[in-house]
Design a protein around this motif. Sequence first.
Motif, short mmCIF file in Angstrom:
data_model
loop_
_atom_site.label_atom_id
_atom_site.label_comp_id
_atom_site.label_asym_id
_atom_site.label_seq_id
_atom_site.Cartn_x
_atom_site.Cartn_y
_atom_site.Cartn_z
N TYR A 130 0.83 -1.20 0.00
CA TYR A 130 0.00 0.00 0.00
C TYR A 130 0.87 1.26 0.00
O TYR A 130 0.54 2.26 -0.66
N TYR A 181 1.47 1.33 -4.19
CA TYR A 181 0.25 2.12 -4.37
C TYR A 181 0.33 3.48 -3.69
O TYR A 181 -0.68 4.13 -3.46
N ILE A 204 -3.35 -5.98 -1.99
CA ILE A 204 -2.56 -5.28 -0.97
C ILE A 204 -2.85 -5.88 0.39
O ILE A 204 -2.87 -5.20 1.41
N TYR A 235 -9.36 -0.46 0.48
CA TYR A 235 -8.28 -0.32 1.47
C TYR A 235 -8.23 1.11 1.97
O TYR A 235 -8.50 2.05 1.22
N GLN A 292 -4.46 -0.30 6.83
CA GLN A 292 -3.31 -1.09 6.38
C GLN A 292 -2.04 -0.66 7.13
O GLN A 292 -1.13 -1.47 7.35
#
Length: 458
Positions: free
Chosen positions: A55, A59, A395, A412, A417
Amino acid sequence: MKILRYFAFFFLLMSCACNDNSSENAAEDAPIIDENPPLLEEELLDQVQKDALKYFVNYAHANSKLARERYHVDDVGNDANIITTGGSGFGLMSILVGIERNFIPRTDAVSRLTTALNFLENADRFHGAWPHWMDGNTGHVIPFTTKDNGGDLVETSFLCQGLLCIREYFKNGNAEEQALALKADTLWKGVEWDWYTQGQNVLYWHWSPNYDWQMNLKLEGYNECLITYVMAKCSPTHPISNACYNQGWARNGAIVNASSYYGFPVILNYNGASGKVGPMFWSHYSYLGLDPRGLTDQYANYWTLTQNHAKIMVAYAVANPYQYLDYSDKCWGLTASYTRNADGSVGYTDHKPTNDRAVISPTAALSSYPYTPVESLKFLRYLYEEHKDKYVGIIGPYDAFSPKFNWVTKRYLAIDQGTIVPMIENHRTGMLWNLFMNAPEIAPGLVNLGFHSTQHGF
């Protein structure tokens, strides 16, 4: 003679048949070799840490390298340019774990972190505090609500927790790493914590250049904001008074609660919980760096507080007062996350025993690993060995699911996370706890407030 040959042939057939049956029985009795044996705990922990780290690496926001507020697999409502201050702080700590475990090359991480801190240096700040949300391209504030368009002291404290860990991790490194450590140090020391008291003995969450103090939200315990008072007291440039902590946060001692829930003392008054407990993230956000092991002050033993919080959540799931499908010691965990609304749409709420919508948030159990390692491992196996195709995505574990409604949101959030990697690592090695607690300003500030730590010798 013919008869003898017949009987000989008959006995030969019978003998072969007996041998064949013996062979079959032997095969039936042989141990079954599982072609996919369960992963070792260490392998599972590596896997979920690698997954959640994506994440904040794969990302992350392309320009700032900080954490996007959210990522939706279906690309609906992603708001790709919104970066979150607190979630970015969790991401900084996650990346340090990634370096240490060789999940990400050190040089790549240093480059990424340097870009992130340069962005923070040039982003909007309000008496040193960053806003809750920023535009990842420009660094300008994005209002969280109309009047929440200035400094957010709580989100800033989550970020500064990460900045201190970066400074401690890289301060003895090569020239580039030492420059990064110095940048982190300068950023953290620039926060004017004392400004956010309005001259009173309490911290306030928000200040806006347009609306001044109209948000008027005092930081009073107990909730996720303990770290805000710790950072404010330990600041070498803009510290708060002891009275601010004792009168504001601890409510002149009214923060203490003598009740029990499911047989476990709750220790402190969880705001709005009426003698019960709040969402699980209240035992995560402040404790990514602040080590609760052996930590006490005049109000609580913080290891007992945080561990009991997790144990209560497990006991609640086992008792399962609403008889929700799958609730057990391997499927548990209520915290703030996406949720299923009554009409089946996706919303957001702070799940807790007094607000249980039959929705489980994986970060609750996974980030509680230091407190409940047995039950958190059971949950990890439930996710990755029993329901991986359903509840785990690109993720890591999705943000929320409900067995009762056969519902899962393939979405998410940075703040969910972001606690998984650091808290699991604190269970495994104590890495981030040690980095933060050994920062030279932390122990003196805590001692000044009346804290003691048997784990860290003060």
